[in-house]
Motif scaffolding. Structure first.
Motif, PDB file in Angstrom:
ATOM      1  N   ASP A  99     -19.317  -2.899   0.618  1.00 49.04           N
ATOM      2  CA  ASP A  99     -19.858  -3.726   1.624  1.00 49.04           C
ATOM      3  C   ASP A  99     -20.787  -3.050   2.556  1.00 49.04           C
ATOM      4  N   LEU A 100     -20.617  -1.685   2.888  1.00 51.84           N
ATOM      5  CA  LEU A 100     -21.498  -0.966   3.593  1.00 51.84           C
ATOM      6  C   LEU A 100     -22.831  -1.078   2.998  1.00 51.84           C
ATOM      7  N   MET A 101     -22.940  -0.548   1.527  1.00 50.78           N
ATOM      8  CA  MET A 101     -24.328  -0.732   1.167  1.00 50.78           C
ATOM      9  C   MET A 101     -24.803  -1.878   1.353  1.00 50.78           C
ATOM     10  N   GLN A 171     -19.734  -7.892   9.857  1.00 54.15           N
ATOM     11  CA  GLN A 171     -18.837  -8.452   8.890  1.00 54.15           C
ATOM     12  C   GLN A 171     -19.716  -8.671   7.493  1.00 54.15           C
ATOM     13  N   PRO A 172     -19.927  -7.705   6.686  1.00 57.03           N
ATOM     14  CA  PRO A 172     -20.988  -7.841   5.410  1.00 57.03           C
ATOM     15  C   PRO A 172     -20.455  -8.653   4.448  1.00 57.03           C
ATOM     16  N   ASP A 173     -19.212  -8.980   4.344  1.00 57.11           N
ATOM     17  CA  ASP A 173     -18.646  -9.979   3.192  1.00 57.11           C
ATOM     18  C   ASP A 173     -18.235 -11.237   3.967  1.00 57.11           C
ATOM     19  N   ARG A 174     -18.751 -11.716   5.020  1.00 56.03           N
ATOM     20  CA  ARG A 174     -18.442 -12.820   5.671  1.00 56.03           C
ATOM     21  C   ARG A 174     -18.530 -14.102   4.796  1.00 56.03           C
ATOM     22  N   TYR A 175     -19.635 -13.918   3.974  1.00 59.78           N
ATOM     23  CA  TYR A 175     -20.322 -15.082   2.965  1.00 59.78           C
ATOM     24  C   TYR A 175     -19.843 -15.116   1.611  1.00 59.78           C
ATOM     25  N   ASN A 176     -19.146 -13.786   1.287  1.00 57.47           N
ATOM     26  CA  ASN A 176     -18.670 -13.710  -0.186  1.00 57.47           C
ATOM     27  C   ASN A 176     -17.442 -14.365  -0.374  1.00 57.47           C
ATOM     28  N   SER A 177     -17.193 -14.995  -1.426  1.00 54.84           N
ATOM     29  CA  SER A 177     -16.138 -15.705  -2.053  1.00 54.84           C
ATOM     30  C   SER A 177     -15.109 -15.005  -2.795  1.00 54.84           C
ATOM     31  N   CYS A 178     -15.663 -13.897  -3.386  1.00 58.02           N
ATOM     32  CA  CYS A 178     -14.877 -13.003  -4.263  1.00 58.02           C
ATOM     33  C   CYS A 178     -15.487 -11.516  -4.109  1.00 58.02           C
ATOM     34  N   TYR A 179     -14.614 -10.677  -4.619  1.00 64.27           N
ATOM     35  CA  TYR A 179     -15.232  -9.143  -4.600  1.00 64.27           C
ATOM     36  C   TYR A 179     -16.113  -8.904  -5.808  1.00 64.27           C
ATOM     37  N   GLY A 180     -17.303  -8.452  -5.373  1.00 68.70           N
ATOM     38  CA  GLY A 180     -18.257  -8.342  -6.438  1.00 68.70           C
ATOM     39  C   GLY A 180     -19.709  -9.211  -5.980  1.00 68.70           C
ATOM     40  N   GLU A 181     -19.507  -9.904  -4.745  1.00 63.87           N
ATOM     41  CA  GLU A 181     -20.741 -10.526  -4.314  1.00 63.87           C
ATOM     42  C   GLU A 181     -21.465  -9.493  -2.981  1.00 63.87           C
ATOM     43  N   CYS A 182     -22.473  -9.637  -2.930  1.00 64.88           N
ATOM     44  CA  CYS A 182     -23.466  -9.270  -1.613  1.00 64.88           C
ATOM     45  C   CYS A 182     -24.242 -10.383  -1.135  1.00 64.88           C
ATOM     46  N   LEU A 183     -23.815 -11.365  -0.298  1.00 64.05           N
ATOM     47  CA  LEU A 183     -24.464 -12.517   0.081  1.00 64.05           C
ATOM     48  C   LEU A 183     -24.884 -12.210   1.465  1.00 64.05           C
ATOM     49  N   VAL A 184     -26.106 -12.690   1.645  1.00 65.79           N
ATOM     50  CA  VAL A 184     -26.655 -12.687   3.187  1.00 65.79           C
ATOM     51  C   VAL A 184     -27.270 -14.096   3.219  1.00 65.79           C
TER      52      VAL A 184
END
Length: 330
Positions: A99-101, A171-184
């Motif tokens: 998430d940080l990256m 909150q980098p993962d606020r739009y992610n629906s699962c682990y393995g996504e990076c959505l903005v």
């Protein structure tokens, strides 16, 4: 590990929380990595040549070249930091860097792109003053003012993009629906603000200033033709026409490349939509935007004869000779 539908899990240990993605064929992945990595290497190499040239040769330490140096640094960092991450993002179906990256990748990419646009605006202002007010230019555009302008450009780019992406940073993962996504996702309001300050305003300034520069250059060429003797009239007319055509061609290239690179990215904002990297066209649009960093040194630096001379010194290793920094490059 594969799921029941044949798609591979991004995080096999998180069976119920992991994203699923279809693996690209090996040949396709190798082709994409090779192509996009080549673009990144070319971007770094071209901008590094500009940086070394301006930094090494003392005769090139001018206000105009400080602006070119800043542009080259921003474009170099795009090739060095952004393009490798975007290559992996485009080629792989899963985000494996955490998430940080995920948050930092967008902040760095957006900041460098904004800095690059800001530098282009500063260059257009510099050329406008140089052509339209040549006698006042040495007093108006000094080395210290150029350095201050460049510093302000970088600071504003960092602050501005930090505000645009503040929710994504929190909150980098606020739009992610699962682990393995990076959505903005940039909402319509933020996207509209970004559209105005990073596209419409800079584009308008660049077009208006270069049009003014072109008009002044044409008028100066016509004034020169009106004061020549009859004997030299033909030769000067031909030279003036060539100068006019070159100015028009340069102007056209600058504006066309800028518009082609940025228009597709800002289309959602122009259409009243949110900007999201989940769209299927995001990869192509973002790479077109970043590819502008590869073209900038070609547009802004290759038009300068000193740059071609500097390349010869660098390639032939004459730059390593003692007192090479004192070489006459103009």
């Amino acid at each position: 590990m594969e799921s029941r539908d044949g798609a591979e899990l991004c995080y096999p240990a998180l069976l119920n929380l992991s994203c699923r993605g279809s693996m690209r064929p090996r040949s396709e992945a190798v082709l994409l990595y090779s192509l996009l990595s080549s673009i990144a290497v070319l971007t770094v190499a071209l901008n590094l040549l500009v940086i070394v040239s301006i930094s090494h040769f003392r005769q090139l330490h001018t206000p105009t070249n400080v602006l070119l140096l800043s542009l080259a640094i921003s474009d170099l960092l795009v090739g060095l930091l952004v393009m490798p991450v975007e290559t992996a993002r485009f080629t792989e179906t899963c985000w494996l860097l955490g998430d940080l990256m995920c948050a930092l990748s967008y902040v760095i990419g957006f900041t460098l792109t904004s800095a690059s646009v800001g530098n282009m605006v500063l260059i257009s202002i510099d050329r406008y003053v140089a052509v339209c007010f040549p006698l006042q230019y040495p007093n108006k555009i000094t080395l210290s003012r150029a350095v201050v302008s460049v510093s302000a450009c970088w600071a504003c780019s960092l602050l501005y993009n930090g505000l645009i992406l503040k929710d994504h940073l929190r909150q980098p993962d606020r739009y992610n629906s699962c682990y393995g996504e990076c959505l903005v996702v940039i909402n319509y309001i933020s996207g509209t603000v970004d559209l105005v300050f990073t596209f419409i305003c800079p584009c308008s300034v660049i077009i208006l200033l270069y049009m003014r520069v072109f008009v002044v250059a044409v008028s100066q060429a016509r004034a020169m033709r009106s004061h020549i003797t009859a004997v030299a009239a033909g030769a000067v007319t031909v030279a003036a026409k060539k100068s006019e055509k070159k100015a028009a061609r340069t102007l056209g290239v600058v504006i066309l490349v800028f518009l082609m690179s940025f228009c597709p990215y800002y289309y959602p904002s122009l259409a009243g939509q949110d900007i999201s990297n989940s769209a299927s066209s995001w990869a192509i649009v973002s790479w077109l935007l970043y590819f502008n960093s590869c073209l900038n040194p070609l547009i802004y630096a290759f038009f300068y004869p000193w740059f071609r001379k500097a390349i010869r010194y660098i390639v032939t290793l004459n730059i390593l000779e003692q007192d090479s920094s004192q070489t006459n490059m103009l």
